[in-house]
Scaffold this motif. Structure first.
Motif, PDB file in Angstrom:
ATOM      1  N   UNK A 104       0.852  -1.152  -0.042  1.00  0.00           N
ATOM      2  CA  UNK A 104       0.115   0.009  -0.138  1.00  0.00           C
ATOM      3  C   UNK A 104       0.831   1.159  -0.081  1.00  0.00           C
ATOM      4  N   UNK A 105       0.251   2.376  -0.645  1.00  0.00           N
ATOM      5  CA  UNK A 105       1.068   3.506  -0.472  1.00  0.00           C
ATOM      6  C   UNK A 105       0.555   4.414   1.013  1.00  0.00           C
ATOM      7  N   UNK A 106       1.573   4.996   1.468  1.00  0.00           N
ATOM      8  CA  UNK A 106       1.408   5.909   2.587  1.00  0.00           C
ATOM      9  C   UNK A 106       0.628   7.034   2.057  1.00  0.00           C
ATOM     10  N   UNK A 107       0.014   7.415   3.348  1.00  0.00           N
ATOM     11  CA  UNK A 107      -0.968   8.723   3.334  1.00  0.00           C
ATOM     12  C   UNK A 107      -2.013   8.527   2.139  1.00  0.00           C
ATOM     13  N   UNK A 108      -2.876   7.326   2.258  1.00  0.00           N
ATOM     14  CA  UNK A 108      -3.697   7.155   1.303  1.00  0.00           C
ATOM     15  C   UNK A 108      -4.986   6.596   2.141  1.00  0.00           C
ATOM     16  N   UNK A 109      -6.022   6.784   1.444  1.00  0.00           N
ATOM     17  CA  UNK A 109      -7.328   6.149   2.107  1.00  0.00           C
ATOM     18  C   UNK A 109      -7.572   4.936   1.128  1.00  0.00           C
ATOM     19  N   UNK A 110      -7.781   3.759   2.001  1.00  0.00           N
ATOM     20  CA  UNK A 110      -8.122   2.705   1.165  1.00  0.00           C
ATOM     21  C   UNK A 110      -9.448   2.049   1.875  1.00  0.00           C
ATOM     22  N   UNK A 111     -10.281   1.359   1.011  1.00  0.00           N
ATOM     23  CA  UNK A 111     -11.537   0.679   1.350  1.00  0.00           C
ATOM     24  C   UNK A 111     -11.006  -0.994   1.266  1.00  0.00           C
ATOM     25  N   UNK A 112     -11.632  -1.810   2.094  1.00  0.00           N
ATOM     26  CA  UNK A 112     -11.796  -3.181   2.313  1.00  0.00           C
ATOM     27  C   UNK A 112     -12.798  -3.812   2.379  1.00  0.00           C
ATOM     28  N   UNK A 113     -13.276  -4.882   1.625  1.00  0.00           N
ATOM     29  CA  UNK A 113     -14.570  -5.583   1.925  1.00  0.00           C
ATOM     30  C   UNK A 113     -14.154  -7.107   1.708  1.00  0.00           C
ATOM     31  N   UNK A 114     -15.069  -7.869   2.118  1.00  0.00           N
ATOM     32  CA  UNK A 114     -14.987  -9.480   2.118  1.00  0.00           C
ATOM     33  C   UNK A 114     -16.405 -10.057   1.788  1.00  0.00           C
ATOM     34  N   UNK A 115     -16.156 -11.321   1.319  1.00  0.00           N
ATOM     35  CA  UNK A 115     -17.317 -12.191   0.945  1.00  0.00           C
ATOM     36  C   UNK A 115     -16.980 -13.540   1.407  1.00  0.00           C
ATOM     37  N   UNK A 116     -17.752 -14.343   1.749  1.00  0.00           N
ATOM     38  CA  UNK A 116     -17.586 -15.732   1.858  1.00  0.00           C
ATOM     39  C   UNK A 116     -18.193 -16.645   0.723  1.00  0.00           C
ATOM     40  N   UNK A 117     -17.416 -17.634   0.284  1.00  0.00           N
ATOM     41  CA  UNK A 117     -17.778 -18.466  -0.625  1.00  0.00           C
ATOM     42  C   UNK A 117     -17.538 -20.060  -0.287  1.00  0.00           C
ATOM     43  N   UNK A 118     -18.600 -20.739  -0.861  1.00  0.00           N
ATOM     44  CA  UNK A 118     -18.526 -22.426  -0.709  1.00  0.00           C
ATOM     45  C   UNK A 118     -19.130 -22.977  -1.912  1.00  0.00           C
ATOM     46  N   UNK A 119     -19.359 -24.177  -1.877  1.00  0.00           N
ATOM     47  CA  UNK A 119     -20.059 -24.863  -2.768  1.00  0.00           C
ATOM     48  C   UNK A 119     -21.601 -24.530  -2.958  1.00  0.00           C
ATOM     49  N   UNK A 120     -22.356 -24.198  -1.926  1.00  0.00           N
ATOM     50  CA  UNK A 120     -23.631 -23.660  -1.910  1.00  0.00           C
ATOM     51  C   UNK A 120     -23.717 -21.999  -2.266  1.00  0.00           C
ATOM     52  N   UNK A 121     -23.099 -21.345  -2.361  1.00  0.00           N
ATOM     53  CA  UNK A 121     -23.025 -19.916  -3.016  1.00  0.00           C
ATOM     54  C   UNK A 121     -21.931 -18.935  -2.373  1.00  0.00           C
ATOM     55  N   UNK A 122     -22.257 -17.628  -2.925  1.00  0.00           N
ATOM     56  CA  UNK A 122     -21.357 -16.674  -2.407  1.00  0.00           C
ATOM     57  C   UNK A 122     -22.292 -15.684  -1.520  1.00  0.00           C
ATOM     58  N   UNK A 123     -21.951 -14.967  -0.405  1.00  0.00           N
ATOM     59  CA  UNK A 123     -22.388 -14.061  -0.031  1.00  0.00           C
ATOM     60  C   UNK A 123     -22.293 -12.638  -0.484  1.00  0.00           C
ATOM     61  N   UNK A 124     -23.352 -11.642  -0.206  1.00  0.00           N
ATOM     62  CA  UNK A 124     -22.908 -10.451  -0.756  1.00  0.00           C
ATOM     63  C   UNK A 124     -21.728  -9.878  -0.092  1.00  0.00           C
ATOM     64  N   UNK A 125     -21.130  -8.691  -0.577  1.00  0.00           N
ATOM     65  CA  UNK A 125     -19.980  -8.123  -0.048  1.00  0.00           C
ATOM     66  C   UNK A 125     -20.307  -7.445   1.391  1.00  0.00           C
ATOM     67  N   UNK A 126     -19.374  -7.469   2.375  1.00  0.00           N
ATOM     68  CA  UNK A 126     -19.431  -6.888   3.604  1.00  0.00           C
ATOM     69  C   UNK A 126     -19.552  -5.363   3.354  1.00  0.00           C
TER      70      UNK A 126
END
Length: 138
Positions: free
Chosen positions: A99-121
């Motif tokens: 990452x670069x210093x003095x910057x704003x970042x956004x992070x998100x996560x989702x779970x996946x398995x055989x039965x599907x994918x969740x919406x992004x957090x």
């Protein structure tokens, strides 16, 4: 002599346990897993060029086998808001580097398995501090 025998038996048991796990995991993934629940992302530490994250999740069943996809985007007026995958595996801890210093970042996560994918957090916003060499703090 006895300790050597016990060590041999322990190594043998670990091999059998791993073999059983490897031979049954495919069945567990499909028969006992359920659609994953949406995880949350928690920031553990922020440095000038890296961020440590934790995926906080509640499994739908004790047997769920899930992978977690973590993405980041640089935020701000001059950023293009393009999401890039940082991690896509079963690990719940992530250290995002480069990452670069003095910057704003956004992070998100989702779970996946055989039965599907969740919406992004919900997006977790992080501001990296100025590099200490350039006069900033940690």
């Amino acid at each position: 002599m006895l300790s050597a025998l016990l060590e041999y038996l322990w190594i043998l048991w670990e091999g059998i346990a791993e073999l059983l796990y490897d031979s049954t995991i495919w069945f567990t993934k499909y028969a006992f897993s359920r659609r994953p629940l949406t995880p949350k992302l928690t920031v553990l530490a922020v440095r000038c060029n890296r961020v440590k994250l934790f995926v906080d999740t509640k499994l739908a069943t004790w047997f769920n086998v899930e992978t977690y996809e973590i993405q980041r985007a640089e935020l701000g007026a001059d950023a293009d808001d393009t999401w890039v995958t940082c991690q896509d595996d079963e690990g719940r801890h992530a250290s995002v580097k480069g990452l670069s210093s003095s910057k704003d970042y956004g992070f998100r996560v989702r779970a996946k398995n055989y039965w599907g994918v969740t919406p992004w957090s919900p997006v977790v916003r992080v501001h990296t501090p100025i590099d200490p060499v350039a006069g900033g703090g940690l």
